[in-house]
Design a protein around this motif. Structure first.
Motif, PDB file in Angstrom:
ATOM      1  N   GLU A 420       0.823  -1.203   0.000  1.00 12.15           N
ATOM      2  CA  GLU A 420       0.000   0.000   0.000  1.00 12.15           C
ATOM      3  C   GLU A 420       0.859   1.255   0.000  1.00 12.15           C
ATOM      4  O   GLU A 420       0.613   2.180  -0.765  1.00 12.15           O
ATOM      5  CB  GLU A 420      -0.892   0.002   1.245  1.00 12.15           C
ATOM      6  CG  GLU A 420      -2.061  -0.917   1.151  1.00 12.15           C
ATOM      7  CD  GLU A 420      -3.230  -0.242   0.463  1.00 12.15           C
ATOM      8  OE1 GLU A 420      -3.712   0.770   0.982  1.00 12.15           O
ATOM      9  OE2 GLU A 420      -3.652  -0.727  -0.592  1.00 12.15           O
ATOM     10  N   ASP A 421       1.809   1.346   0.911  1.00 12.81           N
ATOM     11  CA  ASP A 421       2.634   2.551   1.024  1.00 12.81           C
ATOM     12  C   ASP A 421       3.851   2.181   1.863  1.00 12.81           C
ATOM     13  O   ASP A 421       3.794   2.119   3.093  1.00 12.81           O
ATOM     14  CB  ASP A 421       1.833   3.666   1.707  1.00 12.81           C
ATOM     15  CG  ASP A 421       2.628   4.965   1.760  1.00 12.81           C
ATOM     16  OD1 ASP A 421       3.876   4.915   1.672  1.00 12.81           O
ATOM     17  OD2 ASP A 421       2.007   6.022   1.900  1.00 12.81           O
ATOM     18  N   LEU A 537      -9.966  -3.798  -5.775  1.00 13.87           N
ATOM     19  CA  LEU A 537     -10.155  -2.399  -5.416  1.00 13.87           C
ATOM     20  C   LEU A 537      -8.971  -1.567  -5.905  1.00 13.87           C
ATOM     21  O   LEU A 537      -9.126  -0.412  -6.283  1.00 13.87           O
ATOM     22  CB  LEU A 537     -10.293  -2.276  -3.900  1.00 13.87           C
ATOM     23  CG  LEU A 537     -10.845  -0.954  -3.382  1.00 13.87           C
ATOM     24  CD1 LEU A 537     -12.270  -0.760  -3.864  1.00 13.87           C
ATOM     25  CD2 LEU A 537     -10.809  -0.916  -1.876  1.00 13.87           C
TER      26      LEU A 537
ATOM     27  N   ARG B  89      -0.493   9.945   4.913  1.00 10.93           N
ATOM     28  CA  ARG B  89      -0.076   8.628   4.421  1.00 10.93           C
ATOM     29  C   ARG B  89      -0.809   7.483   5.086  1.00 10.93           C
ATOM     30  O   ARG B  89      -0.213   6.520   5.566  1.00 10.93           O
ATOM     31  CB  ARG B  89       1.425   8.455   4.598  1.00 10.93           C
ATOM     32  CG  ARG B  89       2.205   9.482   3.821  1.00 10.93           C
ATOM     33  CD  ARG B  89       3.610   9.046   3.638  1.00 10.93           C
ATOM     34  NE  ARG B  89       3.748   8.292   2.415  1.00 10.93           N
ATOM     35  CZ  ARG B  89       4.642   8.594   1.485  1.00 10.93           C
ATOM     36  NH1 ARG B  89       5.442   9.593   1.629  1.00 10.93           N
ATOM     37  NH2 ARG B  89       4.734   7.874   0.405  1.00 10.93           N
ATOM     38  N   ILE B  90      -2.131   7.579   5.093  1.00  8.54           N
ATOM     39  CA  ILE B  90      -2.911   6.430   5.532  1.00  8.54           C
ATOM     40  C   ILE B  90      -2.889   5.404   4.401  1.00  8.54           C
ATOM     41  O   ILE B  90      -2.528   5.721   3.270  1.00  8.54           O
ATOM     42  CB  ILE B  90      -4.352   6.853   5.838  1.00  8.54           C
ATOM     43  CG1 ILE B  90      -4.854   7.696   4.669  1.00  8.54           C
ATOM     44  CG2 ILE B  90      -4.438   7.658   7.107  1.00  8.54           C
ATOM     45  CD1 ILE B  90      -6.147   7.312   4.167  1.00  8.54           C
ATOM     46  N   PHE B  91      -3.271   4.167   4.705  1.00  7.67           N
ATOM     47  CA  PHE B  91      -3.307   3.136   3.663  1.00  7.67           C
ATOM     48  C   PHE B  91      -4.679   3.184   3.006  1.00  7.67           C
ATOM     49  O   PHE B  91      -5.664   2.728   3.583  1.00  7.67           O
ATOM     50  CB  PHE B  91      -3.045   1.761   4.273  1.00  7.67           C
ATOM     51  CG  PHE B  91      -1.729   1.670   4.988  1.00  7.67           C
ATOM     52  CD1 PHE B  91      -0.538   1.673   4.275  1.00  7.67           C
ATOM     53  CD2 PHE B  91      -1.677   1.604   6.363  1.00  7.67           C
ATOM     54  CE1 PHE B  91       0.680   1.602   4.936  1.00  7.67           C
ATOM     55  CE2 PHE B  91      -0.459   1.526   7.032  1.00  7.67           C
ATOM     56  CZ  PHE B  91       0.720   1.530   6.309  1.00  7.67           C
ATOM     57  N   ARG B  93      -6.476   1.790   0.619  1.00  5.13           N
ATOM     58  CA  ARG B  93      -7.381   0.700   0.254  1.00  5.13           C
ATOM     59  C   ARG B  93      -7.667  -0.236   1.409  1.00  5.13           C
ATOM     60  O   ARG B  93      -8.426  -1.181   1.277  1.00  5.13           O
ATOM     61  CB  ARG B  93      -6.831  -0.064  -0.947  1.00  5.13           C
ATOM     62  CG  ARG B  93      -6.938   0.750  -2.220  1.00  5.13           C
ATOM     63  CD  ARG B  93      -6.168   0.116  -3.317  1.00  5.13           C
ATOM     64  NE  ARG B  93      -4.764   0.197  -3.054  1.00  5.13           N
ATOM     65  CZ  ARG B  93      -3.898   0.852  -3.843  1.00  5.13           C
ATOM     66  NH1 ARG B  93      -4.323   1.440  -4.923  1.00  5.13           N
ATOM     67  NH2 ARG B  93      -2.625   0.895  -3.540  1.00  5.13           N
ATOM     68  N   LEU B  94      -7.065   0.055   2.541  1.00  8.07           N
ATOM     69  CA  LEU B  94      -7.387  -0.743   3.723  1.00  8.07           C
ATOM     70  C   LEU B  94      -8.501  -0.053   4.494  1.00  8.07           C
ATOM     71  O   LEU B  94      -8.660   1.169   4.424  1.00  8.07           O
ATOM     72  CB  LEU B  94      -6.153  -0.885   4.614  1.00  8.07           C
ATOM     73  CG  LEU B  94      -4.924  -1.486   3.960  1.00  8.07           C
ATOM     74  CD1 LEU B  94      -3.888  -1.803   5.022  1.00  8.07           C
ATOM     75  CD2 LEU B  94      -5.268  -2.732   3.194  1.00  8.07           C
ATOM     76  N   THR B  95      -9.253  -0.834   5.236  1.00 10.63           N
ATOM     77  CA  THR B  95     -10.323  -0.233   6.015  1.00 10.63           C
ATOM     78  C   THR B  95      -9.704   0.553   7.183  1.00 10.63           C
ATOM     79  O   THR B  95      -8.531   0.409   7.496  1.00 10.63           O
ATOM     80  CB  THR B  95     -11.256  -1.296   6.605  1.00 10.63           C
ATOM     81  OG1 THR B  95     -10.513  -2.071   7.543  1.00 10.63           O
ATOM     82  CG2 THR B  95     -11.809  -2.197   5.523  1.00 10.63           C
TER      83      THR B  95
END
Ligand SMILES: Nc1ncnc2c1ncn2[C@@H]1O[C@H](COP(=O)(O)OP(=O)(O)O)[C@@H](O)[C@H]1O
Ligand SMILES: [Mg+2]
Lengths: 574, 237
Positions: A420-421, A537, B89-91, B93-95
């Motif tokens: 993700e990052d 997604l 910088r949150i993720f 596509r994650l909840t």
């Protein structure tokens, strides 16, 4: 996500005719099976005779049967089923099916004139079915609201489905003619899609998700029973073992690519490492090392050597950005091949016999069980390839276990964060370098393991088996099937290995067809055939429906009804 | 007693470009220390170096008396120093909940679920939207998530890099109130901001950074009333 190609006004005025169109389409398809499809009786298993359906004509009639069933469903309009979707899949695939056969008849018998009336009647039927599918109203189906069956019944359903699967696989592999083989596959997609697309597919998926363990067990039982359907013939078993090795290796690669998000373009070298180690330590007369340890030890040495190579090339590259890794692994793949080509005693030590490789590797012998011999179990003879098939199946199960265990662990969550990052993950305390190196070396280890068995099964190793194209194919299996899922890779690997074996006719155009397939996939389904929801997604971020689905699943995992929580964004989006 | 965080003569460079040119400052337990400065002053570079994401060319960083100048980033988090990075910088596509759990990645103790509750108490909207992919959040909600996520590592020192960036005045106020709440709950805070007014109002101590050097320091109130700060950062003359 609706696929409306007809304007609403047309749908409104002509919608009521849809069931009758579908009925007509189904009947035409049924009828076409009784007609002649080809003037020439020497091709495609003789389609020239009328009122005596065979092979392809039978498949056409099956299209008709399902078409009629869907038409009747459309008339009765059960609120929980969507025959429209089924009809669209059935019809569209039907068109592909008929066009493919007409084209094959024309090509093989020298002209379109030789395509008889049956094909054309079926084509009209297929168009009518498609049209009906597009005219009929959409039904929103939520299989979670369907009645729950008793758990015994659910397991019975799973067992029956698996039995059908076993039968179908055995039947499919027995088709020798490439064109008929392809026709059957197309028909299979259309027929299954037509039935399951109505909502049954989602329901079966739901049942499967509720019975993961029995499903897994049944699937392995099917895989285990498959050799017993082959009457001791090695023809299909040879293909099956190829598929298994390819799938196992691709699944190992999926840990690297799909889970950790690292691009490895030289993965085949790790398979090669294992194979070469096994060959050098085997009792072949051409083996270059005198020490002959038992095979279990050989497996460990092969896998450990591959993992060591993985560590050596991973340590310096995984600290820097991902692009370097792709280039370095590409280089490593080539270095491996060239090294195997050149370590023949003229340049450096004689380890590999150079371009000749190491032939005459004897069959495995484990605990007194000779893999080269035919064994009879319950009256059914199992040949050499069946023996390897069972070992490879065990290996695949092991790799699957490693894959899912890692994916569902803390490590797996770390990989998700890295994908993700990466920099944010680092700030969260994820040891990004360590986790990437772990993925890379576990992947190498598993490939090395597979390689040791492959060497014995192939009876020889040589540098030309481990070229870049093979790495590309492995990667394609992962991308095509679905990054980060087990089932996806199994599907992708099966398609990529099985089709070229069966479609010998198009073998010369193998790469062309393969390239086209990839382009089409990337355009229409970049997430792969069986993607993980999260991957989906990643490719369709603006897809509201999907993001809602993810939420619903998340809440379901908390044993909460999604209705209980009505965040306003859900309302607003509709 | 020594300070919780001691930065001494810190120099950081990107290649030949020196971004931080020998700065020293302390953060004591229980304080909110603000590091203010215009764009490009070197604030982010300083924070990234403290949390181990960058290596200094010289100088030292001590946390709770331990020299962490060369400690790896993931080990620093385990020591109790959390970093909520610039731009959140949150993720995406994650909840929300998965984001929060990743904040606790470095931990192995049993208190994680309790801290999840604490994060939800701090920002109730996160509980409401726990199953939503975080990328669909507004800027303010993302900032709350980023702070909640950083708190999930149960830090003793929380470093916030421009939490008010791009937020509406109301949302900014909400975030700044939370900073005070966290301080009251016992978390020490190092707050990096361009918004001097908001940052200094709550700060026990402040430092002004300009092109890689600290040019002013003092209590929050002192700095707020200083002419230089008023001119340079609050647009007064
Ligand atoms: N990754 C980088 N590479 C090169 N120079 C950088 C990099 N990041 C920041 N800089 C430079 O370092 C200086 C300080 O930047 P930064 O720490 O981001 O400042 P601030 O956070 O105070 O806005 C700036 O001159 C910036 O251009
Ligand atoms: Mg900054």
């Amino acid at each position: 996500m609706s696929r409306r190609i007809l304007p609403d006004s047309v749908r409104a005025t002509h919608g009521p005719k849809a069931p009758w169109l579908a009925l007509a389409g189904g009947i035409l398809f049924l009828l076409s099976g009784l007609l002649s499809w080809s003037y020439d009786d020497r091709i495609l298993g003789d389609l020239s005779i009328r009122f005596y359906p065979a092979g392809i004509q039978l498949y056409a009639m099956l299209f008709g049967v399902i078409g009629v069933i869907l038409a009747v469903l459309l008339l009765r309009r059960p609120p929980w089923l969507s025959p429209a979707r089924g009809l669209r899949i059935l019809g569209t695939t039907g068109i592909v099916f008929v066009v493919w056969i007409i084209a094959s008849v024309a090509y093989q018998s020298g002209g379109l004139i030789n395509a008889n009336e049956g094909g054309w009647v079926a084509l009209v039927g297929a168009v009518l079915l498609t049209l009906a599918g597009h005219l009929s109203p959409e039904v929103d189906i939520d299989v979670r609201r369907w009645p729950r069956l008793s758990s015994t019944l659910e397991i019975v359903i799973i067992v029956v489905l698996m039995a059908i699967l076993l039968f179908t696989v055995a039947y499919t592999l027995d088709i020798q003619d490439g064109v008929i083989f392809a026709s059957f596959l197309i028909a299979l997609i259309g027929l299954a899609g037509g039935l399951l697309g109505t909502g049954f597919g989602g329901y079966l998926g739901f049942i499967g998700a509720n019975n993961r363990r029995p499903l897994l067990l049944a699937a392995f039982l099917v895989a285990f029973l498959f050799p017993f359907t082959q009457d001791g013939s090695d023809a299909n078993m040879s293909i099956a073992t190829q598929v298994l090795i390819f799938a196992t290796t691709a699944l190992g690669l999926n840990i690297v690519v799909g889970l950790a998000g690292l691009l490895d373009l030289g993965y085949i070298a790790f398979l090669g490492t294992g194979a070469y180690v096994a060959a050098m330590l085997s009792s072949s007369g051409f083996a270059t090392i005198g020490w002959k340890p038992p095979f279990v030890v050989v497996m460990l040495i092969g896998a450990a050597t591959a993992a060591t190579f993985g560590l050596i090339i991973g340590s310096p590259t995984l600290r820097v950005s991902g692009d370097y890794l792709a280039i370095v692994t590409l280089g490593f793949g080539e270095i491996f091949r060239l090294a195997m080509f050149n370590l023949d005693g003229n340049n450096g030590p004689d380890l590999t016999n150079g371009p000749n490789g190491i032939p005459a590797i004897p069959d495995l012998e484990l605990l007194g069980f000779d893999f080269g011999e035919v064994h009879t179990v319950a009256g059914i003879p199992l040949g050499r390839f069946s023996n390897y098939y069972f070992v490879l199946l065990l290996l695949l199960m092991f790799v699957m276990l490693v894959f899912t265990r890692l994916n569902n662990s803390r490590i797996g969550r770390g990989w998700v964060a890295i994908r993700e990052d990466e920099r944010a993950a680092e700030a969260m305390g994820v040891n990004t370098f360590g986790l990437k190196l772990l993925a890379f070396s576990v992947g190498a280890f598993l490939a090395g393991l597979a390689g040791t068995i492959k060497a014995h099964q192939d009876t020889s190793v040589s540098p030309d088996q481990y070229v870049f194209l093979e790495s590309a194919f492995l990667l394609s299996a992962v991308v095509l099937g679905g990054m980060g899922t087990v089932v996806g890779v199994l599907v992708g690997a099966t398609i990529l290995k099985l089709l070229p074996e069966k479609l010998r006719e198009v073998n010369d155009y193998r790469l062309l067809v393969f390239g086209l397939l990839l382009v089409v996939m990337m355009r229409f389904r970049p997430e792969g055939l069986v993607p993980s929801k999260r991957r989906q997604l990643e490719f369709h971020e603006e897809d509201q429906e999907l993001s809602e689905l993810l939420q619903a699943e998340h809440l379901q995992a908390e044993h909460l009804d999604p209705e209980q929580l009505e965040p306003e964004h859900l309302q607003g989006a509709k | 007693m020594s300070a919780m965080l001691e930065v001494k003569d810190l120099e950081v460079a990107y290649g030949k470009i020196k971004a931080v040119k020998g700065i020293s400052f302390d953060v004591n337990e229980g304080e909110v220390v603000s590091l203010i400065g215009t764009n490009g002053a070197g604030k982010t570079t300083t924070l990234r170096t403290i949390s181990g994401l960058l290596r200094p060319t010289s100088g030292s960083i001590r946390f709770k008396g331990k020299d962490i100048t060369t400690v790896e980033a993931h080990d620093i988090v385990q020591l109790g120093l959390a970093h909520s990075p610039e731009g959140r910088r949150i993720f995406p596509r994650l909840t929300v909940e998965e984001n929060l759990y990743l904040g606790a990645f470095a931990r192995k103790d049993k208190g994680i679920d309790a801290d999840l509750e604490a994060a939800y108490e701090l920002f109730p909207i996160l509980r409401e939207r726990r199953a939503q992919p975080a990328g669909t959040f507004s800027g303010g909600e993302q900032q709350m998530l980023a702070m909640g996520r950083a708190m999930m590592s149960r830090p003793q020192l929380l470093m916030l890099d421009e939490p008010s960036m791009g937020l509406s005045p109301i949302m900014m106020k909400r975030i700044m109130t939370t900073v005070t709440t966290l301080q009251q709950q016992g978390t020490t805070i190092l707050l990096v901001e361009q918004n001097a007014q908001a940052a200094l109002k709550r700060a026990t101590k402040g430092y002004v950074l300009e092109v890689g050097s600290i040019v002013l320091s003092g209590t929050g109130a002192e700095l707020l009333s200083s002419d230089d700060v008023r001119k340079a950062y609050l647009g007064e003359d």
